[in-house]
Design a protein around this motif. Structure first.
Motif, PDB file in Angstrom:
ATOM      1  N   PRO A  19      13.260   4.472   7.149  1.00 50.45           N
ATOM      2  CA  PRO A  19      12.939   3.553   8.232  1.00 50.45           C
ATOM      3  C   PRO A  19      12.006   2.446   7.754  1.00 50.45           C
ATOM      4  O   PRO A  19      10.880   2.708   7.307  1.00 50.45           O
ATOM      5  CB  PRO A  19      12.237   4.450   9.261  1.00 50.45           C
ATOM      6  N   ALA A  20      12.460   1.204   7.815  1.00 46.45           N
ATOM      7  CA  ALA A  20      11.674   0.086   7.297  1.00 46.45           C
ATOM      8  C   ALA A  20      10.359  -0.073   8.037  1.00 46.45           C
ATOM      9  O   ALA A  20       9.358  -0.504   7.469  1.00 46.45           O
ATOM     10  CB  ALA A  20      12.486  -1.211   7.396  1.00 46.45           C
ATOM     11  N   ARG A  21      10.340   0.299   9.318  1.00 46.85           N
ATOM     12  CA  ARG A  21       9.103   0.140  10.087  1.00 46.85           C
ATOM     13  C   ARG A  21       8.042   1.143   9.654  1.00 46.85           C
ATOM     14  O   ARG A  21       6.868   0.985   9.980  1.00 46.85           O
ATOM     15  CB  ARG A  21       9.389   0.311  11.573  1.00 46.85           C
ATOM     16  N   MET A  22       8.480   2.162   8.926  1.00 46.20           N
ATOM     17  CA  MET A  22       7.541   3.194   8.517  1.00 46.20           C
ATOM     18  C   MET A  22       7.177   3.098   7.045  1.00 46.20           C
ATOM     19  O   MET A  22       6.044   3.280   6.663  1.00 46.20           O
ATOM     20  CB  MET A  22       8.131   4.585   8.779  1.00 46.20           C
ATOM     21  N   GLN A  23       8.160   2.828   6.181  1.00 48.76           N
ATOM     22  CA  GLN A  23       7.938   2.971   4.755  1.00 48.76           C
ATOM     23  C   GLN A  23       8.447   1.760   3.994  1.00 48.76           C
ATOM     24  O   GLN A  23       9.376   1.089   4.408  1.00 48.76           O
ATOM     25  CB  GLN A  23       8.644   4.225   4.236  1.00 48.76           C
ATOM     26  N   GLY A  29       1.740  -3.387 -10.697  1.00 48.28           N
ATOM     27  CA  GLY A  29       1.402  -3.971 -11.982  1.00 48.28           C
ATOM     28  C   GLY A  29       2.628  -4.183 -12.848  1.00 48.28           C
ATOM     29  O   GLY A  29       3.732  -4.434 -12.375  1.00 48.28           O
ATOM     30  N   ASN A  30       2.431  -4.062 -14.149  1.00 46.73           N
ATOM     31  CA  ASN A  30       3.514  -4.294 -15.096  1.00 46.73           C
ATOM     32  C   ASN A  30       4.089  -3.003 -15.673  1.00 46.73           C
ATOM     33  O   ASN A  30       4.889  -3.038 -16.595  1.00 46.73           O
ATOM     34  CB  ASN A  30       3.004  -5.170 -16.249  1.00 46.73           C
ATOM     35  N   VAL A  31       3.641  -1.873 -15.130  1.00 43.46           N
ATOM     36  CA  VAL A  31       4.092  -0.598 -15.685  1.00 43.46           C
ATOM     37  C   VAL A  31       5.237   0.001 -14.869  1.00 43.46           C
ATOM     38  O   VAL A  31       5.691   1.095 -15.159  1.00 43.46           O
ATOM     39  CB  VAL A  31       2.927   0.395 -15.777  1.00 43.46           C
ATOM     40  N   HIS A  32       5.686  -0.710 -13.850  1.00 40.40           N
ATOM     41  CA  HIS A  32       6.862  -0.313 -13.091  1.00 40.40           C
ATOM     42  C   HIS A  32       6.733   1.067 -12.479  1.00 40.40           C
ATOM     43  O   HIS A  32       7.661   1.869 -12.507  1.00 40.40           O
ATOM     44  CB  HIS A  32       8.117  -0.406 -13.962  1.00 40.40           C
ATOM     45  N   HIS A  33       5.570   1.351 -11.934  1.00 40.21           N
ATOM     46  CA  HIS A  33       5.379   2.572 -11.178  1.00 40.21           C
ATOM     47  C   HIS A  33       5.788   2.321  -9.737  1.00 40.21           C
ATOM     48  O   HIS A  33       5.446   1.296  -9.150  1.00 40.21           O
ATOM     49  CB  HIS A  33       3.924   3.029 -11.221  1.00 40.21           C
ATOM     50  N   ASP A  34       6.504   3.275  -9.170  1.00 43.03           N
ATOM     51  CA  ASP A  34       6.924   3.149  -7.787  1.00 43.03           C
ATOM     52  C   ASP A  34       5.949   3.871  -6.877  1.00 43.03           C
ATOM     53  O   ASP A  34       5.432   4.937  -7.200  1.00 43.03           O
ATOM     54  CB  ASP A  34       8.320   3.739  -7.604  1.00 43.03           C
ATOM     55  N   SER A  35       5.716   3.271  -5.727  1.00 42.61           N
ATOM     56  CA  SER A  35       4.889   3.906  -4.718  1.00 42.61           C
ATOM     57  C   SER A  35       5.570   3.770  -3.373  1.00 42.61           C
ATOM     58  O   SER A  35       6.435   2.920  -3.170  1.00 42.61           O
ATOM     59  CB  SER A  35       3.493   3.278  -4.669  1.00 42.61           C
ATOM     60  N   VAL A  36       5.181   4.638  -2.456  1.00 42.10           N
ATOM     61  CA  VAL A  36       5.655   4.580  -1.085  1.00 42.10           C
ATOM     62  C   VAL A  36       4.479   4.213  -0.194  1.00 42.10           C
ATOM     63  O   VAL A  36       3.386   4.768  -0.341  1.00 42.10           O
ATOM     64  CB  VAL A  36       6.240   5.940  -0.640  1.00 42.10           C
ATOM     65  N   THR A  46      -2.090   2.375   7.168  1.00 38.44           N
ATOM     66  CA  THR A  46      -1.173   2.557   6.046  1.00 38.44           C
ATOM     67  C   THR A  46      -1.708   3.617   5.091  1.00 38.44           C
ATOM     68  O   THR A  46      -2.923   3.822   4.983  1.00 38.44           O
ATOM     69  CB  THR A  46      -0.955   1.255   5.248  1.00 38.44           C
ATOM     70  N   VAL A  47      -0.779   4.273   4.407  1.00 34.36           N
ATOM     71  CA  VAL A  47      -1.099   5.211   3.326  1.00 34.36           C
ATOM     72  C   VAL A  47      -0.129   4.929   2.191  1.00 34.36           C
ATOM     73  O   VAL A  47       1.068   4.744   2.417  1.00 34.36           O
ATOM     74  CB  VAL A  47      -0.954   6.681   3.783  1.00 34.36           C
ATOM     75  N   GLU A  48      -0.638   4.887   0.968  1.00 38.52           N
ATOM     76  CA  GLU A  48       0.201   4.614  -0.197  1.00 38.52           C
ATOM     77  C   GLU A  48       0.141   5.785  -1.169  1.00 38.52           C
ATOM     78  O   GLU A  48      -0.949   6.284  -1.489  1.00 38.52           O
ATOM     79  CB  GLU A  48      -0.247   3.328  -0.887  1.00 38.52           C
ATOM     80  N   ILE A  49       1.323   6.213  -1.651  1.00 40.03           N
ATOM     81  CA  ILE A  49       1.422   7.371  -2.546  1.00 40.03           C
ATOM     82  C   ILE A  49       2.167   6.968  -3.810  1.00 40.03           C
ATOM     83  O   ILE A  49       3.245   6.370  -3.750  1.00 40.03           O
ATOM     84  CB  ILE A  49       2.179   8.536  -1.865  1.00 40.03           C
ATOM     85  N   LEU A  50       1.597   7.311  -4.964  1.00 44.36           N
ATOM     86  CA  LEU A  50       2.287   7.131  -6.242  1.00 44.36           C
ATOM     87  C   LEU A  50       3.331   8.226  -6.395  1.00 44.36           C
ATOM     88  O   LEU A  50       3.016   9.414  -6.271  1.00 44.36           O
ATOM     89  CB  LEU A  50       1.303   7.220  -7.404  1.00 44.36           C
ATOM     90  N   ILE A  57      -3.168   6.849  -3.237  1.00 45.40           N
ATOM     91  CA  ILE A  57      -4.038   5.866  -3.883  1.00 45.40           C
ATOM     92  C   ILE A  57      -4.601   4.847  -2.898  1.00 45.40           C
ATOM     93  O   ILE A  57      -5.412   4.001  -3.290  1.00 45.40           O
ATOM     94  CB  ILE A  57      -3.320   5.135  -5.030  1.00 45.40           C
ATOM     95  N   SER A  58      -4.201   4.942  -1.626  1.00 39.47           N
ATOM     96  CA  SER A  58      -4.750   4.024  -0.632  1.00 39.47           C
ATOM     97  C   SER A  58      -4.548   4.606   0.763  1.00 39.47           C
ATOM     98  O   SER A  58      -3.527   5.236   1.040  1.00 39.47           O
ATOM     99  CB  SER A  58      -4.063   2.650  -0.709  1.00 39.47           C
ATOM    100  N   TRP A  59      -5.546   4.397   1.610  1.00 39.67           N
ATOM    101  CA  TRP A  59      -5.482   4.781   3.031  1.00 39.67           C
ATOM    102  C   TRP A  59      -6.315   3.749   3.770  1.00 39.67           C
ATOM    103  O   TRP A  59      -7.520   3.661   3.558  1.00 39.67           O
ATOM    104  CB  TRP A  59      -6.032   6.198   3.216  1.00 39.67           C
ATOM    105  N   LYS A  60      -5.649   2.940   4.596  1.00 42.18           N
ATOM    106  CA  LYS A  60      -6.328   1.820   5.250  1.00 42.18           C
ATOM    107  C   LYS A  60      -6.274   1.958   6.763  1.00 42.18           C
ATOM    108  O   LYS A  60      -5.293   2.453   7.324  1.00 42.18           O
ATOM    109  CB  LYS A  60      -5.698   0.488   4.836  1.00 42.18           C
ATOM    110  N   ASN A  61      -7.338   1.481   7.417  1.00 44.22           N
ATOM    111  CA  ASN A  61      -7.391   1.522   8.871  1.00 44.22           C
ATOM    112  C   ASN A  61      -6.779   0.252   9.461  1.00 44.22           C
ATOM    113  O   ASN A  61      -6.231  -0.596   8.738  1.00 44.22           O
ATOM    114  CB  ASN A  61      -8.825   1.746   9.358  1.00 44.22           C
TER     115      ASN A  61
END
Length: 319
Positions: A19-23, A29-36, A46-50, A57-61
């Protein structure tokens, strides 16, 4: 080896299924790591996961304030956890501030888990590979779910199953690196009268006397047998008086009986290569764990450990 190929997909194959509204996915960077990135557009949390390490790696209000500490000196390298966020320690807890990735073969997105309608969710699955068996020679399946509730609460649930023909033992920890306005503004509540192992004193046992625990020097502790669940549930509060913010850490059941508390302070921060000399002022690591008495699973048995972290902020700090 636990089979995960049938229940998991590559990022590319499920790119358009989520679902685009969710994820959303992105490269770092340049190391081509994917995160959700899990999103609640209504409240803008939002919450970001490697994907490679399963690390938050991130949790924002809703004001786009970062709620987790991540060192500015952290460099995202292939299959290596970074200093900060919420690394998941398994199968060994070496010490606070030290996280190894025993399974560099990495996580896969588990698309067999249905998406709930009311909250964005990511499910990952990890099984052993021949490469990883050199680090930990046991057959297992590790599943973890991340969910973002409408009020901004972050829920993490891990399930580890023994798929081998013999018992194995492991340790586990959610290392929550909470962002601090200034370490002197932090007070930790919910641990008074409980015993802890002081890793600075060769794991000597002490009893906590402070109702509101300050951090005024290096701290490296594991509080033991912290009640969770039922009427004796110990909710852990980390209060940041500078931000007018309270983090609340809750656990489900009794599978995470320990609470780790860590801050490296001045001298040790200078010796940590991927941490700035003054960054100890900006973080407090407080997280549920099962490290003092490791978990033993017999063949076919499974263990589940769940934490939820919520925030409450003074009205004046919310738009």
């Amino acid at each position: 080896m636990a089979s995960s190929s049938s229940s998991s997909s590559s990022l590319e194959s499920i790119w358009n299924q989520l679902p685009a509204r969710m994820q959303a996915f992105r490269k770092i960077g340049n190391v081509h790591h994917d995160s959700v990135v899990l999103r609640h557009h209504g409240r803008r949390y939002t919450v970001e996961i490697l994907i490679s390490t399963g690390q938050v790696i991130s949790w924002k209000n809703q004001n786009d304030d970062e709620l987790l500490f991540v060192s500015e000196k952290s460099i995202i390298r292939k299959d290596e956890p970074i200093l900060g966020g919420i690394p998941v320690c398994f199968p060994r807890f070496i010490k606070n501030g030290n996280v190894e990735n025993t399974f560099p073969a990495g996580w896969l997105i588990d698309d067999s888990v249905p998406q709930p309608d009311d909250k964005p969710m990511l499910a990952l699955i990890l099984g052993p590979s021949h490469r990883d068996s050199l680090n930990w020679p046991n057959e297992f399946e590790f599943r973890i779910k991340y969910q973002l509730v409408e009020n901004g609460t972050l829920e993490m649930e891990s399930r580890i199953e023994n798929t081998d023909d013999h018992p194995f033992t492991f340790q586990f920890c959610y290392q929550n690196y909470l962002a601090a306005s200034y370490i002197g503004n932090i007070r930790i509540r919910g641990l008074v009268q409980l015993e802890y192992l002081d890793y600075l004193e060769n794991k000597k046992r002490f009893t906590e006397r402070d109702y509101k625990i300050p951090i005024r020097s290096e701290v490296d502790r594991v509080y033991v047998d912290v009640p969770a669940g039922g009427n004796n549930n110990k909710v852990i509060n980390v209060v940041d008086h500078g931000k007018g913010r309270t983090y609340t850490i809750e656990r489900s059941g009794t599978s995470l009986p320990d609470i780790v508390v860590w801050n490296p302070w001045i001298e040790k921060a200078k010796r940590i290569g991927d941490m700035g000399d003054e960054e100890y002022r900006k973080m407090a690591c407080v997280g549920p764990a099962a490290v003092v008495d490791p978990v033993t699973l017999n063949p076919g048995e499974a263990w589940t450990g769940k934490q939820s972290i919520s925030i409450e902020e003074e009205t004046s700090s919310v738009c």
